[in-house]
Structure formats: structure tokens, C-alpha cells
Design a protein around this motif. Structure first.
Motif, PDB file in Angstrom:
ATOM      1  N   SER A  18       0.765  -1.293  -0.075  1.00  0.00           N
ATOM      2  CA  SER A  18      -0.014  -0.185  -0.091  1.00  0.00           C
ATOM      3  C   SER A  18       0.923   1.351  -0.169  1.00  0.00           C
ATOM      4  O   SER A  18       0.479   2.398  -0.007  1.00  0.00           O
ATOM      5  N   LYS A  19       2.141   1.036   0.023  1.00  0.00           N
ATOM      6  CA  LYS A  19       3.256   2.140  -0.166  1.00  0.00           C
ATOM      7  C   LYS A  19       2.762   3.164   1.155  1.00  0.00           C
ATOM      8  O   LYS A  19       3.141   4.481   0.888  1.00  0.00           O
ATOM      9  N   ASN A  20       2.673   2.674   2.202  1.00  0.00           N
ATOM     10  CA  ASN A  20       2.476   3.277   3.445  1.00  0.00           C
ATOM     11  C   ASN A  20       4.162   3.667   4.111  1.00  0.00           C
ATOM     12  O   ASN A  20       4.510   2.757   5.041  1.00  0.00           O
ATOM     13  N   ILE A  21       4.765   4.526   3.854  1.00  0.00           N
ATOM     14  CA  ILE A  21       6.152   4.781   4.186  1.00  0.00           C
ATOM     15  C   ILE A  21       6.141   5.097   5.864  1.00  0.00           C
ATOM     16  O   ILE A  21       7.059   4.465   6.362  1.00  0.00           O
ATOM     17  N   LYS A  52      14.202   5.390   4.349  1.00  0.00           N
ATOM     18  CA  LYS A  52      13.151   6.286   3.682  1.00  0.00           C
ATOM     19  C   LYS A  52      13.135   6.534   2.336  1.00  0.00           C
ATOM     20  O   LYS A  52      12.334   6.540   1.491  1.00  0.00           O
ATOM     21  N   LYS A  53      14.501   7.010   2.081  1.00  0.00           N
ATOM     22  CA  LYS A  53      14.724   7.669   0.463  1.00  0.00           C
ATOM     23  C   LYS A  53      14.719   6.305  -0.434  1.00  0.00           C
ATOM     24  O   LYS A  53      14.009   6.333  -1.572  1.00  0.00           O
ATOM     25  N   GLY A  54      15.045   5.157   0.257  1.00  0.00           N
ATOM     26  CA  GLY A  54      14.930   3.942  -0.529  1.00  0.00           C
ATOM     27  C   GLY A  54      13.545   3.271  -0.754  1.00  0.00           C
ATOM     28  O   GLY A  54      13.276   3.033  -1.889  1.00  0.00           O
ATOM     29  N   PHE A  55      12.727   3.343   0.078  1.00  0.00           N
ATOM     30  CA  PHE A  55      11.174   3.364  -0.045  1.00  0.00           C
ATOM     31  C   PHE A  55      10.605   4.170  -0.846  1.00  0.00           C
ATOM     32  O   PHE A  55      10.080   3.921  -1.745  1.00  0.00           O
ATOM     33  N   GLU A  56      10.905   5.508  -0.930  1.00  0.00           N
ATOM     34  CA  GLU A  56      10.616   6.673  -1.847  1.00  0.00           C
ATOM     35  C   GLU A  56      10.854   6.102  -3.260  1.00  0.00           C
ATOM     36  O   GLU A  56      10.002   6.252  -4.223  1.00  0.00           O
ATOM     37  N   ARG A  57      12.076   5.805  -3.390  1.00  0.00           N
ATOM     38  CA  ARG A  57      12.615   5.381  -4.800  1.00  0.00           C
ATOM     39  C   ARG A  57      11.805   4.188  -5.213  1.00  0.00           C
ATOM     40  O   ARG A  57      11.189   4.156  -6.484  1.00  0.00           O
ATOM     41  N   THR A  60       8.236   4.826  -6.190  1.00  0.00           N
ATOM     42  CA  THR A  60       8.033   5.789  -7.848  1.00  0.00           C
ATOM     43  C   THR A  60       8.150   4.906  -8.767  1.00  0.00           C
ATOM     44  O   THR A  60       7.741   4.965  -9.861  1.00  0.00           O
ATOM     45  N   GLN A  61       8.954   3.774  -8.746  1.00  0.00           N
ATOM     46  CA  GLN A  61       9.270   2.645  -9.760  1.00  0.00           C
ATOM     47  C   GLN A  61       8.409   1.721  -9.712  1.00  0.00           C
ATOM     48  O   GLN A  61       8.362   1.126 -11.072  1.00  0.00           O
ATOM     49  N   LEU A  62       7.675   1.299  -8.946  1.00  0.00           N
ATOM     50  CA  LEU A  62       6.686   0.255  -8.906  1.00  0.00           C
ATOM     51  C   LEU A  62       5.284   0.718  -8.781  1.00  0.00           C
ATOM     52  O   LEU A  62       5.098   1.561  -7.899  1.00  0.00           O
ATOM     53  N   SER A  63       4.449   0.047  -9.458  1.00  0.00           N
ATOM     54  CA  SER A  63       2.829   0.128  -9.152  1.00  0.00           C
ATOM     55  C   SER A  63       2.377  -1.235  -9.305  1.00  0.00           C
ATOM     56  O   SER A  63       3.101  -2.213  -9.814  1.00  0.00           O
ATOM     57  N   THR A  94       6.326  -2.483 -13.486  1.00  0.00           N
ATOM     58  CA  THR A  94       7.704  -1.504 -13.749  1.00  0.00           C
ATOM     59  C   THR A  94       7.781  -1.451 -15.227  1.00  0.00           C
ATOM     60  O   THR A  94       7.903  -2.308 -15.855  1.00  0.00           O
ATOM     61  N   GLU A  95       8.416   0.036 -15.402  1.00  0.00           N
ATOM     62  CA  GLU A  95       8.344   0.353 -16.816  1.00  0.00           C
ATOM     63  C   GLU A  95       7.193  -0.241 -17.766  1.00  0.00           C
ATOM     64  O   GLU A  95       7.562  -1.002 -18.902  1.00  0.00           O
ATOM     65  N   ASN A  96       5.861   0.010 -17.280  1.00  0.00           N
ATOM     66  CA  ASN A  96       4.864  -0.220 -17.906  1.00  0.00           C
ATOM     67  C   ASN A  96       4.827  -1.870 -18.314  1.00  0.00           C
ATOM     68  O   ASN A  96       4.018  -1.986 -19.250  1.00  0.00           O
ATOM     69  N   LYS A  97       5.407  -2.583 -17.937  1.00  0.00           N
ATOM     70  CA  LYS A  97       5.439  -3.878 -17.781  1.00  0.00           C
ATOM     71  C   LYS A  97       4.842  -4.849 -16.499  1.00  0.00           C
ATOM     72  O   LYS A  97       5.752  -4.662 -15.448  1.00  0.00           O
ATOM     73  N   MET A  98       3.910  -5.764 -16.686  1.00  0.00           N
ATOM     74  CA  MET A  98       3.722  -6.441 -15.397  1.00  0.00           C
ATOM     75  C   MET A  98       4.828  -7.590 -15.014  1.00  0.00           C
ATOM     76  O   MET A  98       5.072  -8.206 -16.162  1.00  0.00           O
ATOM     77  N   GLN A  99       5.054  -7.645 -14.052  1.00  0.00           N
ATOM     78  CA  GLN A  99       6.030  -8.916 -13.661  1.00  0.00           C
ATOM     79  C   GLN A  99       5.515  -9.830 -12.609  1.00  0.00           C
ATOM     80  O   GLN A  99       4.672  -9.239 -11.668  1.00  0.00           O
TER      81      GLN A  99
END
Length: 133
Positions: A18-21, A52-57, A60-63, A94-99
Motif C-alpha cells: 500500500s506504499k505506506n512509508i 526512507k529514501k529507498g522506500f520512496e525510490r 516511484t518505480q513500482l505500481s 515496472t516500466e509499463n510491464k507487469m512482472q
């Protein structure tokens, strides 16, 4: 009532998906030196600010991130420390491709104020191969 290590792991996966940092950061030890290693060579964090910066990165790369049921879990626990080793299938975009892959996690936990906190974390994404465990 103290949360069991497996419940902490399940919470971690839910908060990550859920991206809850803020909730994730509250799961990490404030009293122990941290050692966190992710799936990329440059993902090595030893303090809360780096983590925290690692989670933020990551976020931004994963959905479209989702975990399936935990597989092959092993927990060793005493009064002050616990280790949890497990594998979990994961889906992400990632990069518009499901993995689809499996992640292997190791958590080193310490008890602080009657609660389990993460002091060590290793995340591994195995390369493709035959068979598997």
C-alpha cells in the motif's frame, strides 16, 4: 500482548504493497544499528534517512504491487530476538510491464518496549532457473 513475528511480517508486506512509508518506518528499530539490503547492488541502508529514501525510490518505480500468500516460512525466536526467513510470490508493474516473481526475505528482529522491531532486512529476487525450492 506482544505481536508475533509472523504478524509483523504480514503487516510489513501489507504496508509495502500500500506504499505506506510512515507505517513501514515505524516498524524499524530506533535503538539498534540498521542493516538493510535490497535487490539492487546500491540498496544498502544503515540509517532511517537512507531507508526512507529507498522506500520512496521503490514506490516511484513500482505500481500495481501485490503479494500472494507467504511460502516456506521459518521463524526462530527467543525473548529478545527473532529471525524470520520466507519466500513470497509478488506481482508488480515496472516500466509499463507487469512482472511476476518470488521474493525471499530475511528479517532480524529485536524487541523494543515489548514490540518486535526490524533491525536487519535482506531482500533477494532469485534469478530464473529450473526447479526451485
Amino acid at each position: 500482548l506482544i505481536m508475533k513475528p509472523q504478524h509483523l511480517i504480514e503487516d510489513f508486506l501489507n504496508f509495502y504493497a500500500s506504499k505506506n512509508i510512515n507505517a513501514l518506518m515505524n516498524m524499524f528499530s530506533k535503538n539498534q544499528d540498521l542493516m538493510i539490503m535490497g535487490t539492487s547492488l546500491d540498496e544498502c541502508y544503515q540509517n532511517h534517512e537512507e531507508l526512507k529514501k529507498g522506500f520512496e525510490r521503490d514506490f516511484t518505480q513500482l505500481s500495481n504491487l501485490s503479494f500472494e500468500d507467504i511460502e516456506k516460512i521459518s521463524i526462530l525466536e527467543n525473548e529478545e530476538q527473532a529471525s524470520v526467513f520466507f519466500q513470497v510470490p509478488v506481482n508488480f508493474k515496472t516500466e509499463n510491464k507487469m512482472q511476476y516473481s518470488r521474493l525471499r526475505y530475511f528479517f532480524g528482529l529485536v524487541k523494543e518496549s515489548n514490540a518486535w522491531k526490524i533491525a536487519q532486512l535482506l531482500v533477494n529476487m532469485p534469478t530464473e532457473g529450473t526447479g526451485g525450492c
